[in-house]
Each structure stands twice: as C-alpha cells, then as structure tokens.
Design an enzyme around this catalytic site. Structure first.
Site, PDB file in Angstrom:
ATOM      1  N   GLY A  20       0.773  -1.229   0.000  1.00  0.00           N
ATOM      2  CA  GLY A  20       0.000   0.000   0.000  1.00  0.00           C
ATOM      3  C   GLY A  20       0.799   1.271   0.000  1.00  0.00           C
ATOM      4  O   GLY A  20       0.314   2.299   0.484  1.00  0.00           O
ATOM      5  N   SER A  21       1.998   1.278  -0.594  1.00  0.00           N
ATOM      6  CA  SER A  21       2.777   2.516  -0.608  1.00  0.00           C
ATOM      7  C   SER A  21       2.150   3.555  -1.528  1.00  0.00           C
ATOM      8  O   SER A  21       2.116   4.748  -1.203  1.00  0.00           O
ATOM      9  CB  SER A  21       4.231   2.249  -0.998  1.00  0.00           C
ATOM     10  N   ASN A  22       1.631   3.131  -2.674  1.00  0.00           N
ATOM     11  CA  ASN A  22       0.931   4.077  -3.535  1.00  0.00           C
ATOM     12  C   ASN A  22      -0.387   4.520  -2.898  1.00  0.00           C
ATOM     13  O   ASN A  22      -0.786   5.681  -3.036  1.00  0.00           O
ATOM     14  CB  ASN A  22       0.679   3.476  -4.915  1.00  0.00           C
ATOM     15  N   ARG A 107      -4.304  -8.343 -10.079  1.00  0.00           N
ATOM     16  CA  ARG A 107      -5.289  -9.185 -10.755  1.00  0.00           C
ATOM     17  C   ARG A 107      -5.712  -8.518 -12.053  1.00  0.00           C
ATOM     18  O   ARG A 107      -5.686  -7.290 -12.173  1.00  0.00           O
ATOM     19  CB  ARG A 107      -6.526  -9.370  -9.873  1.00  0.00           C
ATOM     20  N   HIS A 125       1.743   1.609 -13.541  1.00  0.00           N
ATOM     21  CA  HIS A 125       2.604   0.493 -13.931  1.00  0.00           C
ATOM     22  C   HIS A 125       4.057   0.954 -13.920  1.00  0.00           C
ATOM     23  O   HIS A 125       4.359   2.061 -14.389  1.00  0.00           O
ATOM     24  CB  HIS A 125       2.218   0.003 -15.325  1.00  0.00           C
ATOM     25  N   ASP A 157      -8.169  -0.703 -19.727  1.00  0.00           N
ATOM     26  CA  ASP A 157      -9.068  -1.293 -20.708  1.00  0.00           C
ATOM     27  C   ASP A 157      -9.014  -2.811 -20.569  1.00  0.00           C
ATOM     28  O   ASP A 157      -8.500  -3.324 -19.574  1.00  0.00           O
ATOM     29  CB  ASP A 157      -8.727  -0.815 -22.125  1.00  0.00           C
ATOM     30  N   GLY A 159      -7.246  -4.990 -22.060  1.00  0.00           N
ATOM     31  CA  GLY A 159      -5.940  -5.610 -22.220  1.00  0.00           C
ATOM     32  C   GLY A 159      -5.101  -5.509 -20.962  1.00  0.00           C
ATOM     33  O   GLY A 159      -5.555  -5.019 -19.923  1.00  0.00           O
TER      34      GLY A 159
END
Length: 206
Positions: A20-22, A107, A125, A157, A159
């Site tokens: 949970g750093s972000n 996930r 990302h 999206d 992908g």
C-alpha cells in the site's frame, strides 16, 4: 466520454493487493477535505495486505474481498474472478464510487467489469508503457538494456497495461542496477505521478 469534472468532490475507491505505498501517497493527496475528491473505500483481495491496515489508520473503510482460487486454473479462475467482481461491484455501488484506482492490484479484471467503468478506472505500472507490460517490468527493462525506465498512469481497458496513457515519469537506469534498486527509484516517482494523474482526471484535463 468524459465523466469529470464533477460538481462535487469525487468519491474514490482504491484496489490494492500489497503493502500500500501508492495508497499511502494517494491518501495524503486526497484527504477527507479535498475539494476534488476523497478516498472513501479500499478493497483488497489479500486479507494480510498492509493496504487494508493503512486504510483503517486513515479512517477509510477497508474491505477484504477474497479472490477464490482452485487447482483448476481454467473455469475455476473465471469463477473466482466473477465472485470477486460481484462482491466488489456491490461495494462500489453502495459507496457511490466515481473513480477506481488500482494501486498494486495484482489481478486482471474482466472485460465486462472494465467496460462498465470505462473512463473511470486508472492503474499505475512501473515502466514506460507500451514497453514492458505485465509482471516483472523492472527485470524486463534490465534484460532489454534500456537507459531509462519509469512509471505510467493509464486508463484501464480490457488488455494488460494497454489503456490510454495519462502521464509518465522517467528515471535513469544506472550501471549496476538490480531489480530492487531500479524498482525503488521508480517507486519514488510513482508516489508523485499517481496523485498528479488523478488530479488531472478529476479536473477534466485528460
């Protein structure tokens, strides 16, 4: 179609699977009194995720929603995802969520779920997409011998890490870097990039 800006503070949910750093950076950027938006719900598929603890400490509702697994990774995986999305979807509805932020959520959500939230779900990302999507992005960067890497905030999206990019921040890849040292350098930029990207989205600048 753009959903933002709203005439009121946006109600934000964060999905996280790990430390949970972000999430912590987002909680600091969007406290309860932020006029743009506030985090009102944190969902994790891991009962032991530190993200849930950090949510509780910030007085944000924290919900563990299991992602059932089986030895059968075919139909059973799909069923597990459907079960997770059904429960999570109801929580999002009950909390009147406007924007979902994936923060270390490990996930892949179904195309149907993503389509329902199109334009209202973001991910971060640890690479300069479209380079190095998927797992182990830092390892991919080192193996490719690139001179710089970074992080990307993008809309989600159907992908894997393929949605429209909101913003990127760059870091150098240094001689002697390991996955861990490169990841740490990128993470510092993630903590700046994600709140900034969310602000742009909520202001209708994206």
């Amino acid at each position: 179609m753009s959903y933002f800006p709203l005439p009121r503070p946006a109600r934000i949910a964060v999905m996280a699977s790990g430390r949970g750093s972000n999430l912590e950076a987002l909680l600091k950027a969007f406290p309860h009194d932020n006029p743009l938006g506030r985090i009102v719900l944190v969902i994790s598929d891991k009962r032991e995720a530190l993200a849930l603890q950090k949510a509780v400490e910030a007085e944000v509702e924290a919900e563990y929603v299991p992602w059932p697994r089986s030895r059968d990774q075919g139909v059973a995986y799909k069923t597990g995802r459907e079960q997770f999305e059904q429960v999570a979807g109801q929580l999002l509805h009950d909390h009147r969520i406007d924007l979902i932020l994936l923060a270390g959520f490990m996930r892949l959500l179904s195309p149907a779920f993503v389509q329902a939230w199109q334009g209202r779900i973001l991910n971060i990302h640890p690479s300069l997409l479209p380079q190095f999507p998927g797992l182990h992005a830092q390892r991919q960067a080192l193996e490719a011998g690139v001179s710089e890497s970074g992080c990307t905030v993008h809309f989600v999206d159907a992908g894997m890490d393929t949605g429209p990019i909101v913003l990127q921040r760059r870091v150098p890849v240094l001689p002697g870097d390991t996955e861990e040292t490169l990841a740490a350098r990128i993470l510092e930029q993630e903590h700046l990039a994600y709140p900034e990207a969310v602000r742009r989205v909520l202001q209708g600048k994206v």
